[in-house]
Design a protein around this motif. Structure first.
Motif, PDB file in Angstrom:
ATOM      1  N   GLU A   1       1.197  -1.320  -0.111  1.00 32.77           N
ATOM      2  CA  GLU A   1       0.117  -0.155   0.187  1.00 32.77           C
ATOM      3  C   GLU A   1       0.668   1.208  -0.202  1.00 32.77           C
ATOM      4  O   GLU A   1       0.442   2.470  -1.069  1.00 32.77           O
ATOM      5  N   GLU A   2       2.492   1.273   0.658  1.00 33.58           N
ATOM      6  CA  GLU A   2       3.206   2.198   0.676  1.00 33.58           C
ATOM      7  C   GLU A   2       3.834   2.158  -0.476  1.00 33.58           C
ATOM      8  O   GLU A   2       4.398   3.462  -0.640  1.00 33.58           O
ATOM      9  N   GLY A   3       3.825   1.061  -1.087  1.00 35.64           N
ATOM     10  CA  GLY A   3       4.431   1.601  -1.970  1.00 35.64           C
ATOM     11  C   GLY A   3       3.839   1.955  -4.000  1.00 35.64           C
ATOM     12  O   GLY A   3       3.354   3.253  -3.938  1.00 35.64           O
ATOM     13  N   ILE A   4       4.257   2.002  -5.416  1.00 31.79           N
ATOM     14  CA  ILE A   4       4.167   2.297  -6.406  1.00 31.79           C
ATOM     15  C   ILE A   4       2.463   1.624  -7.338  1.00 31.79           C
ATOM     16  O   ILE A   4       1.879   2.061  -8.141  1.00 31.79           O
ATOM     17  N   GLY A   5       1.748   0.941  -6.316  1.00 30.73           N
ATOM     18  CA  GLY A   5       1.096   0.728  -6.838  1.00 30.73           C
ATOM     19  C   GLY A   5       0.210  -0.652  -7.747  1.00 30.73           C
ATOM     20  O   GLY A   5      -0.772  -0.572  -8.647  1.00 30.73           O
ATOM     21  N   TYR A   6       1.687  -1.543  -7.863  1.00 29.58           N
ATOM     22  CA  TYR A   6       1.064  -2.478  -8.618  1.00 29.58           C
ATOM     23  C   TYR A   6      -0.025  -3.904  -8.764  1.00 29.58           C
ATOM     24  O   TYR A   6      -0.297  -3.661  -7.034  1.00 29.58           O
ATOM     25  N   THR A   7      -0.247  -4.559  -9.547  1.00 27.89           N
ATOM     26  CA  THR A   7      -1.763  -4.858  -9.196  1.00 27.89           C
ATOM     27  C   THR A   7      -1.269  -5.813  -9.978  1.00 27.89           C
ATOM     28  O   THR A   7      -2.595  -6.948 -10.269  1.00 27.89           O
ATOM     29  N   LEU A   8      -0.364  -5.848 -11.159  1.00 27.90           N
ATOM     30  CA  LEU A   8       0.012  -6.891 -12.565  1.00 27.90           C
ATOM     31  C   LEU A   8       1.419  -7.890 -12.133  1.00 27.90           C
ATOM     32  O   LEU A   8       2.215  -7.037 -11.546  1.00 27.90           O
ATOM     33  N   GLY A   9       1.377  -8.952 -12.351  1.00 26.15           N
ATOM     34  CA  GLY A   9       2.068  -9.822 -12.908  1.00 26.15           C
ATOM     35  C   GLY A   9       2.744 -10.274 -14.576  1.00 26.15           C
ATOM     36  O   GLY A   9       1.831 -10.206 -15.103  1.00 26.15           O
ATOM     37  N   ARG A  10       3.816 -10.031 -14.998  1.00 25.90           N
ATOM     38  CA  ARG A  10       4.262 -11.512 -15.941  1.00 25.90           C
ATOM     39  C   ARG A  10       5.271 -12.373 -15.559  1.00 25.90           C
ATOM     40  O   ARG A  10       6.085 -12.047 -14.629  1.00 25.90           O
ATOM     41  N   VAL A  11       4.997 -13.745 -16.117  1.00 23.06           N
ATOM     42  CA  VAL A  11       5.468 -14.594 -15.991  1.00 23.06           C
ATOM     43  C   VAL A  11       5.826 -15.379 -17.315  1.00 23.06           C
ATOM     44  O   VAL A  11       5.430 -15.432 -18.279  1.00 23.06           O
ATOM     45  N   SER A  12       7.527 -15.854 -16.924  1.00 23.36           N
ATOM     46  CA  SER A  12       7.396 -16.677 -18.412  1.00 23.36           C
ATOM     47  C   SER A  12       7.231 -18.468 -17.930  1.00 23.36           C
ATOM     48  O   SER A  12       7.336 -18.921 -17.574  1.00 23.36           O
ATOM     49  N   ILE A  13       6.309 -18.451 -19.316  1.00 25.99           N
ATOM     50  CA  ILE A  13       6.261 -20.035 -19.560  1.00 25.99           C
ATOM     51  C   ILE A  13       7.676 -20.701 -20.245  1.00 25.99           C
ATOM     52  O   ILE A  13       7.900 -20.700 -20.686  1.00 25.99           O
ATOM     53  N   ASN A  14       8.465 -22.079 -19.555  1.00 24.54           N
ATOM     54  CA  ASN A  14       9.653 -21.450 -19.459  1.00 24.54           C
ATOM     55  C   ASN A  14      10.673 -20.982 -19.426  1.00 24.54           C
ATOM     56  O   ASN A  14      10.190 -19.860 -18.582  1.00 24.54           O
ATOM     57  N   SER A  15      11.561 -20.961 -19.422  1.00 21.97           N
ATOM     58  CA  SER A  15      13.380 -19.462 -18.961  1.00 21.97           C
ATOM     59  C   SER A  15      12.953 -18.308 -20.163  1.00 21.97           C
ATOM     60  O   SER A  15      11.757 -18.900 -21.744  1.00 21.97           O
ATOM     61  N   CYS A  16      13.350 -17.173 -20.254  1.00 26.20           N
ATOM     62  CA  CYS A  16      13.484 -16.625 -21.155  1.00 26.20           C
ATOM     63  C   CYS A  16      14.974 -16.031 -20.876  1.00 26.20           C
ATOM     64  O   CYS A  16      16.073 -16.972 -20.320  1.00 26.20           O
ATOM     65  N   ASP A  17      15.122 -14.696 -21.355  1.00 24.89           N
ATOM     66  CA  ASP A  17      16.901 -14.653 -21.652  1.00 24.89           C
ATOM     67  C   ASP A  17      17.382 -13.836 -19.917  1.00 24.89           C
ATOM     68  O   ASP A  17      18.422 -14.467 -19.765  1.00 24.89           O
ATOM     69  N   PHE A  18      16.470 -13.666 -19.233  1.00 24.72           N
ATOM     70  CA  PHE A  18      16.437 -13.574 -17.901  1.00 24.72           C
ATOM     71  C   PHE A  18      16.313 -14.469 -17.086  1.00 24.72           C
ATOM     72  O   PHE A  18      15.437 -13.942 -16.068  1.00 24.72           O
ATOM     73  N   ALA A  19      17.149 -15.429 -17.011  1.00 27.99           N
ATOM     74  CA  ALA A  19      17.114 -16.913 -16.171  1.00 27.99           C
ATOM     75  C   ALA A  19      18.243 -17.394 -16.396  1.00 27.99           C
ATOM     76  O   ALA A  19      18.802 -16.671 -16.943  1.00 27.99           O
TER      77      ALA A  19
END
Length: 445
Positions: free
Chosen positions: A77-95
């Protein structure tokens, strides 16, 4: 009416608040930004970032208290209000390396399917965010590559295509991933067909033409989601740069059967503004959700740029996308280390928060605050309303929250202060937006 003006600028004054009163007497005709809250457009679904393995691993190196602080900085609540997220199915380059949930080519029933790798770093980071968030986080899931055995080039990197004989199994694989997430209370509500389907990258990637993407949605992914009882999961197409947004939408959605399965379209920023493309797609296909699904400042192109330049890239792009019809925003990595990684092919990038495990510190970059000027104040369910402005040197977007609060975000990328008169039918408030700053004005009764 009264207002609160929150400003962040290049002098590193972050979320500095001033207050005032919206005059009930005419404020004149010069330096005006007119507000028309009765003229509304799209609704906001939310803001968020990506829970990559790199982000999860980096956070895991910090103290328990710091891990909680970082999660709260985004989702609390004291942060910047994120309510969504993204996830990768299997690996991505940032793995930390390539991985898939099935490695056995003969497993046609997905009996060996296992997300054990995600349990190490991705899921713990999700849990931290869920514990910090006052409400439920919705996730969008994207594949970078099917398992190597399903692809024409027999590897997860360097492009290749999905083999035709594996299209049904790959659709089932995606369904299995969604169900597995749901069993862990990870609320995946949207998926994209393929991250960057036009790119052949040295990291995890898979190429789809528009025709191939359309056929996969129409004949495999859409029907399989329905068969598996997942018809409520929204399918997003494209998930790539804006300059081809309209063409890909038209190519896929011109097929009536495929279009019945498509709920949204995702876009990235790496080839420039192209805000008009978002607007064109929104006008042609008004029922589609329009989501920014990835963007970051790549060190390969912008290593020498300063924090002001990086932050203003975010402010300009978010603002332009919003005014073109964007309904959801998903930044790339939530956090990275001091080098802009880890990344298993050295594709280092900036993030809004960088950590240094060696000395046990973390830093909120200026871009964190610039994103926050939108995400913290424009609430889910807010509606954009129309404005006019006296000069293109000031960039403006305006929203009305579900509780009736008006939110006006003003971006000044110039090297001089700019006067702004916020006006509604003659009455308003006289403000100054400082050089190289972003300001959010909250107007309440």
């Amino acid at each position: 009416m009264k207002y609160t003006m929150i400003t962040t600028n290049y002098a590193e004054q972050q979320f500095l608040e001033t207050t005032g009163v919206v005059n009930s007497t005419p404020v004149g005709n010069m330096n005006v930004v007119n507000l028309y809250p009765e003229k509304t457009k799209q609704s906001m679904k939310g803001f968020g970032g990506a829970f990559t393995e790199a982000a999860g691993y980096t956070v895991s190196q910090m103290s328990e208290e710091q891990q909680k602080e970082i999660a709260k900085a985004y989702y609390g609540e004291e942060g910047i209000g994120y309510t969504l997220g993204r996830v990768s199915i299997n690996s991505c380059d940032f793995a930390l390396g390539n991985y898939a949930y099935v490695e056995e080519p003969q497993d046609f029933t997905l009996e060996t399917f296992s997300r054990e790798r995600d349990q190490q770093y991705v899921v713990p980071l999700i849990r931290l965010a869920q514990e910090a968030a006052p409400g439920k986080i919705e996730f969008l899931a994207s594949p970078w590559s099917p398992p190597a055995f399903m692809k024409t080039n027999e590897e997860m990197n360097h492009g290749g295509k999905l083999k035709k004989e594996y299209r049904k199994l790959w659709a089932k694989y995606i369904c299995r991933y969604i169900k597995d997430c749901h069993s862990q209370q990870i609320n995946v509500t949207r998926i994209t067909v393929q991250n960057e389907p036009e790119a052949v990258q040295e990291w995890d990637s898979c190429h789809y033409s528009g025709e191939e993407e359309m056929q996969f949605v129409r004949d495999y992914l859409g029907p399989t989601l329905k068969e598996e009882g997942l018809e409520n999961i929204k399918i997003f197409i494209w998930d790539h740069n804006k300059e081809l947004l309209y063409e890909r939408a038209d190519e896929i959605l011109s097929d009536q059967k495929a279009s019945r399965y498509v709920d949204g379209i995702g876009f990235h920023w790496y080839t420039g503004d192209h805000f008009e493309a978002i607007e064109m797609v929104g006008e042609q296909y008004p029922d589609l959700e329009l989501f920014f699904t990835e963007g970051c400042v790549e060190y390969s192109r912008f290593m020498d740029s300063d924090d002001v330049y990086k932050a203003e890239m975010y402010g300009h792009d978010i603002l332009g996308n919003l005014n073109a019809g964007m309904e959801g925003f998903l930044d790339w990595n939530l956090v990275l280390d001091e080098k802009g990684g880890p990344n298993h092919v050295g594709n280092y990038c900036a993030a809004p928060i960088h950590l240094n495990a060696a000395n046990g510190t973390y830093e909120k970059r200026l871009s964190y605050y610039y994103i926050g000027h939108f995400s913290k104040f424009i609430k889910p369910g807010a509606k954009r309303f129309l404005v006019t402005r006296y000069t293109d040197r000031i960039e403006v977007t305006a929203w009305i929250n579900p509780d009736g609060e008006q939110v006006v975000v003003l971006l000044n990328r110039q090297s001089e202060d700019l006067p702004v008169v916020l006006r509604h039918y003659g009455d308003g408030a006289e403000l100054v937006v400082k050089a190289h700053s972003i300001a959010t004005v909250r107007i309440t009764k």
